[in-house]
Write a protein that holds these residues in place. Structure first.
Motif, PDB file in Angstrom:
ATOM      1  N   GLN A  58      30.982  26.421  36.350  1.00 33.05           N
ATOM      2  CA  GLN A  58      31.986  25.973  37.306  1.00 33.05           C
ATOM      3  C   GLN A  58      32.088  26.913  38.498  1.00 33.05           C
ATOM      4  O   GLN A  58      32.558  26.505  39.563  1.00 33.05           O
ATOM      5  CB  GLN A  58      33.348  25.864  36.605  1.00 33.05           C
ATOM      6  N   ARG A  59      31.655  28.143  38.321  1.00 34.67           N
ATOM      7  CA  ARG A  59      31.698  29.147  39.397  1.00 34.67           C
ATOM      8  C   ARG A  59      30.304  29.457  39.934  1.00 34.67           C
ATOM      9  O   ARG A  59      30.066  30.497  40.523  1.00 34.67           O
ATOM     10  CB  ARG A  59      32.414  30.405  38.898  1.00 34.67           C
ATOM     11  N   ARG A  60      29.371  28.542  39.701  1.00 35.70           N
ATOM     12  CA  ARG A  60      28.005  28.595  40.234  1.00 35.70           C
ATOM     13  C   ARG A  60      27.195  29.782  39.707  1.00 35.70           C
ATOM     14  O   ARG A  60      26.248  30.221  40.350  1.00 35.70           O
ATOM     15  CB  ARG A  60      28.034  28.610  41.768  1.00 35.70           C
ATOM     16  N   VAL A  61      27.583  30.310  38.572  1.00 37.09           N
ATOM     17  CA  VAL A  61      26.763  31.314  37.891  1.00 37.09           C
ATOM     18  C   VAL A  61      25.985  30.570  36.821  1.00 37.09           C
ATOM     19  O   VAL A  61      26.523  30.218  35.769  1.00 37.09           O
ATOM     20  CB  VAL A  61      27.631  32.428  37.258  1.00 37.09           C
ATOM     21  N   ILE A  62      24.702  30.287  37.077  1.00 38.23           N
ATOM     22  CA  ILE A  62      23.970  29.341  36.237  1.00 38.23           C
ATOM     23  C   ILE A  62      22.575  29.825  35.823  1.00 38.23           C
ATOM     24  O   ILE A  62      21.900  29.142  35.062  1.00 38.23           O
ATOM     25  CB  ILE A  62      23.832  27.980  36.967  1.00 38.23           C
ATOM     26  N   ALA A  63      22.131  30.980  36.289  1.00 38.94           N
ATOM     27  CA  ALA A  63      20.736  31.376  36.066  1.00 38.94           C
ATOM     28  C   ALA A  63      20.431  31.766  34.628  1.00 38.94           C
ATOM     29  O   ALA A  63      19.285  32.035  34.296  1.00 38.94           O
ATOM     30  CB  ALA A  63      20.352  32.517  37.006  1.00 38.94           C
ATOM     31  N   SER A 133      37.804  43.205  41.852  1.00 43.56           N
ATOM     32  CA  SER A 133      36.413  42.836  41.648  1.00 43.56           C
ATOM     33  C   SER A 133      36.215  41.352  41.372  1.00 43.56           C
ATOM     34  O   SER A 133      36.799  40.793  40.452  1.00 43.56           O
ATOM     35  CB  SER A 133      35.842  43.647  40.483  1.00 43.56           C
ATOM     36  N   SER A 134      35.357  40.718  42.166  1.00 43.04           N
ATOM     37  CA  SER A 134      35.050  39.317  41.919  1.00 43.04           C
ATOM     38  C   SER A 134      34.120  39.168  40.726  1.00 43.04           C
ATOM     39  O   SER A 134      34.066  38.098  40.110  1.00 43.04           O
ATOM     40  CB  SER A 134      34.409  38.697  43.165  1.00 43.04           C
ATOM     41  N   THR A 135      33.384  40.226  40.365  1.00 41.55           N
ATOM     42  CA  THR A 135      32.519  40.160  39.191  1.00 41.55           C
ATOM     43  C   THR A 135      33.334  39.895  37.935  1.00 41.55           C
ATOM     44  O   THR A 135      32.994  39.031  37.119  1.00 41.55           O
ATOM     45  CB  THR A 135      31.723  41.467  39.036  1.00 41.55           C
ATOM     46  N   THR A 136      34.426  40.624  37.773  1.00 37.65           N
ATOM     47  CA  THR A 136      35.293  40.424  36.611  1.00 37.65           C
ATOM     48  C   THR A 136      35.851  39.006  36.592  1.00 37.65           C
ATOM     49  O   THR A 136      35.888  38.355  35.544  1.00 37.65           O
ATOM     50  CB  THR A 136      36.451  41.444  36.632  1.00 37.65           C
ATOM     51  N   ASN A 137      36.259  38.493  37.748  1.00 38.22           N
ATOM     52  CA  ASN A 137      36.818  37.142  37.818  1.00 38.22           C
ATOM     53  C   ASN A 137      35.750  36.085  37.563  1.00 38.22           C
ATOM     54  O   ASN A 137      35.997  35.091  36.856  1.00 38.22           O
ATOM     55  CB  ASN A 137      37.454  36.907  39.188  1.00 38.22           C
ATOM     56  N   LEU A 138      34.567  36.272  38.103  1.00 32.71           N
ATOM     57  CA  LEU A 138      33.498  35.291  37.933  1.00 32.71           C
ATOM     58  C   LEU A 138      33.040  35.184  36.482  1.00 32.71           C
ATOM     59  O   LEU A 138      32.619  34.118  36.040  1.00 32.71           O
ATOM     60  CB  LEU A 138      32.314  35.645  38.832  1.00 32.71           C
ATOM     61  N   LEU A 139      33.091  36.297  35.759  1.00 31.68           N
ATOM     62  CA  LEU A 139      32.682  36.292  34.357  1.00 31.68           C
ATOM     63  C   LEU A 139      33.843  35.992  33.417  1.00 31.68           C
ATOM     64  O   LEU A 139      33.647  35.880  32.207  1.00 31.68           O
ATOM     65  CB  LEU A 139      32.060  37.640  33.986  1.00 31.68           C
ATOM     66  N   ASN A 140      35.072  35.902  33.959  1.00 31.99           N
ATOM     67  CA  ASN A 140      36.272  35.639  33.164  1.00 31.99           C
ATOM     68  C   ASN A 140      36.476  36.714  32.101  1.00 31.99           C
ATOM     69  O   ASN A 140      36.789  36.419  30.940  1.00 31.99           O
ATOM     70  CB  ASN A 140      36.205  34.257  32.505  1.00 31.99           C
ATOM     71  N   LEU A 141      36.312  37.972  32.505  1.00 33.30           N
ATOM     72  CA  LEU A 141      36.499  39.094  31.602  1.00 33.30           C
ATOM     73  C   LEU A 141      37.920  39.635  31.733  1.00 33.30           C
ATOM     74  O   LEU A 141      38.515  39.584  32.809  1.00 33.30           O
ATOM     75  CB  LEU A 141      35.503  40.214  31.916  1.00 33.30           C
ATOM     76  N   SER A 142      38.428  40.172  30.663  1.00 31.18           N
ATOM     77  CA  SER A 142      39.713  40.862  30.744  1.00 31.18           C
ATOM     78  C   SER A 142      39.521  42.159  31.506  1.00 31.18           C
ATOM     79  O   SER A 142      38.441  42.763  31.469  1.00 31.18           O
ATOM     80  CB  SER A 142      40.235  41.166  29.334  1.00 31.18           C
ATOM     81  N   PRO A 143      40.545  42.626  32.222  1.00 30.10           N
ATOM     82  CA  PRO A 143      40.417  43.899  32.939  1.00 30.10           C
ATOM     83  C   PRO A 143      40.091  45.022  31.969  1.00 30.10           C
ATOM     84  O   PRO A 143      40.514  44.991  30.810  1.00 30.10           O
ATOM     85  CB  PRO A 143      41.789  44.099  33.582  1.00 30.10           C
ATOM     86  N   PRO A 144      39.336  46.041  32.409  1.00 28.30           N
ATOM     87  CA  PRO A 144      39.064  47.190  31.541  1.00 28.30           C
ATOM     88  C   PRO A 144      40.355  47.855  31.106  1.00 28.30           C
ATOM     89  O   PRO A 144      41.350  47.834  31.816  1.00 28.30           O
ATOM     90  CB  PRO A 144      38.228  48.116  32.435  1.00 28.30           C
ATOM     91  N   ALA A 145      40.326  48.452  29.925  1.00 30.63           N
ATOM     92  CA  ALA A 145      41.519  49.123  29.408  1.00 30.63           C
ATOM     93  C   ALA A 145      41.884  50.307  30.282  1.00 30.63           C
ATOM     94  O   ALA A 145      41.019  51.018  30.788  1.00 30.63           O
ATOM     95  CB  ALA A 145      41.276  49.581  27.973  1.00 30.63           C
ATOM     96  N   LYS A 146      43.182  50.513  30.463  1.00 29.88           N
ATOM     97  CA  LYS A 146      43.654  51.648  31.243  1.00 29.88           C
ATOM     98  C   LYS A 146      43.622  52.920  30.398  1.00 29.88           C
ATOM     99  O   LYS A 146      43.540  52.879  29.179  1.00 29.88           O
ATOM    100  CB  LYS A 146      45.075  51.399  31.737  1.00 29.88           C
ATOM    101  N   GLY A 147      43.713  54.046  31.094  1.00 32.50           N
ATOM    102  CA  GLY A 147      43.780  55.323  30.388  1.00 32.50           C
ATOM    103  C   GLY A 147      42.409  55.920  30.183  1.00 32.50           C
ATOM    104  O   GLY A 147      41.379  55.314  30.454  1.00 32.50           O
ATOM    105  N   GLY A 148      42.409  57.160  29.676  1.00 33.77           N
ATOM    106  CA  GLY A 148      41.157  57.845  29.449  1.00 33.77           C
ATOM    107  C   GLY A 148      40.677  58.544  30.694  1.00 33.77           C
ATOM    108  O   GLY A 148      41.162  58.321  31.797  1.00 33.77           O
TER     109      GLY A 148
END
Length: 260
Positions: A58-63, A133-148
């Motif tokens: 749906q977000r044109r990531v198809i390769a 980051s649009s990469t995170t949105n395009l892959l539908n990933l949760s944001p990286p954990a905070k801290g550390g």
């Protein structure tokens, strides 16, 4: 998507990318082995993050799908890049654009999947952007954990069995900010997983001094233009940012279908 370069024979692409197979277990290296500028991230991801094929398409990531009609365009672009790869060292490929909303992150992700489908080596994508980051949105990933103390997150993503390594900033970070930091982060990634291709998803050149600085670290660059959006002036200015010995591939996005 239209390629503005002559199409050359495919050649033995898998042989040119020969190297270690992508596995869940990766070699480890210490952040202490590189300078303080490095983007230190967990070097041995043990979990593979499954991605939704429907969401990606749906977000044109198809390769990742070899039978999709648009995949062929990315495979041709991939083959052009590989046919000009010199030497056994990891090839660093920058993907950028003159301005936002041209599809450069979509292009970077599709190239990562296209390379990964060859199953001939380890592929890594570094998101050099900021917390939006649009990469995170395009892959539908949760944001990286905070801290550390780490400044970035390293994970393996999988779409329909096609995998690649992804490095992205943590929330609140502004990604890779300079030439030295990127150089050290690339070296750290090489130590960790011995990648064959490292793709840099860079911010737009005309909106970010950082991108202009970072593009010089690449062996080759893909510049993404958008039909009826990118101007000739934008393109001419961007051409002055690339080193004279750097190979440039130009992609015209949002082009109308030409019937071929």
């Amino acid at each position: 998507m239209k390629l503005h370069n002559s199409i050359r024979p495919r050649g033995r692409i898998a042989d040119r990318l020969g190297g270690p197979q992508l596995t869940d277990a990766t070699q480890s290296a210490s952040c202490a082995d590189v300078s303080e500028h490095a983007l230190c991230f967990p070097l041995s991801p043990t979990h593979v993050h499954p991605l939704s094929a429907t969401y990606l398409q749906q977000r044109r990531v198809i390769a990742f799908c070899p039978d999709h009609r648009v995949t062929r365009a990315y495979d041709v672009l991939r083959n052009q890049i590989v046919n000009h790869q010199l030497g056994p060292a990891a090839h660093v490929l920058a993907v950028t654009a003159p301005t936002p909303k041209t599809g450069s992150s979509v292009t970077a992700l599709n190239l990562a999947f296209s390379f990964a489908r060859l199953a001939a080596g380890v592929i890594a994508l570094i998101d050099t952007g900021d917390k939006t980051s649009s990469t995170t949105n395009l892959l539908n990933l949760s944001p990286p954990a905070k801290g550390g103390s780490d400044r970035g997150e390293h994970l393996i993503v999988d779409a329909a069995g096609v995998r690649f390594n992804l490095v992205r900033p943590r929330p609140g970070e502004i990604g890779i900010t300079g030439h030295a930091e990127l150089a050290d982060s690339i070296e750290l990634l090489k130590q960790a997983i011995s990648p064959n291709i490292i793709i840099l998803d860079l911010p737009p050149l005309l909106r970010s001094d950082k991108a202009v600085q970072l593009v010089s670290r690449a062996d080759s660059t893909v510049l993404v233009l958008a039909s009826n959006f990118t101007t000739r002036s934008d393109f001419d200015i961007c051409r002055t940012f690339f080193p004279s010995d750097q190979r440039l591939q130009v992609v015209l996005n949002r082009a109308r279908r030409h019937g071929l």
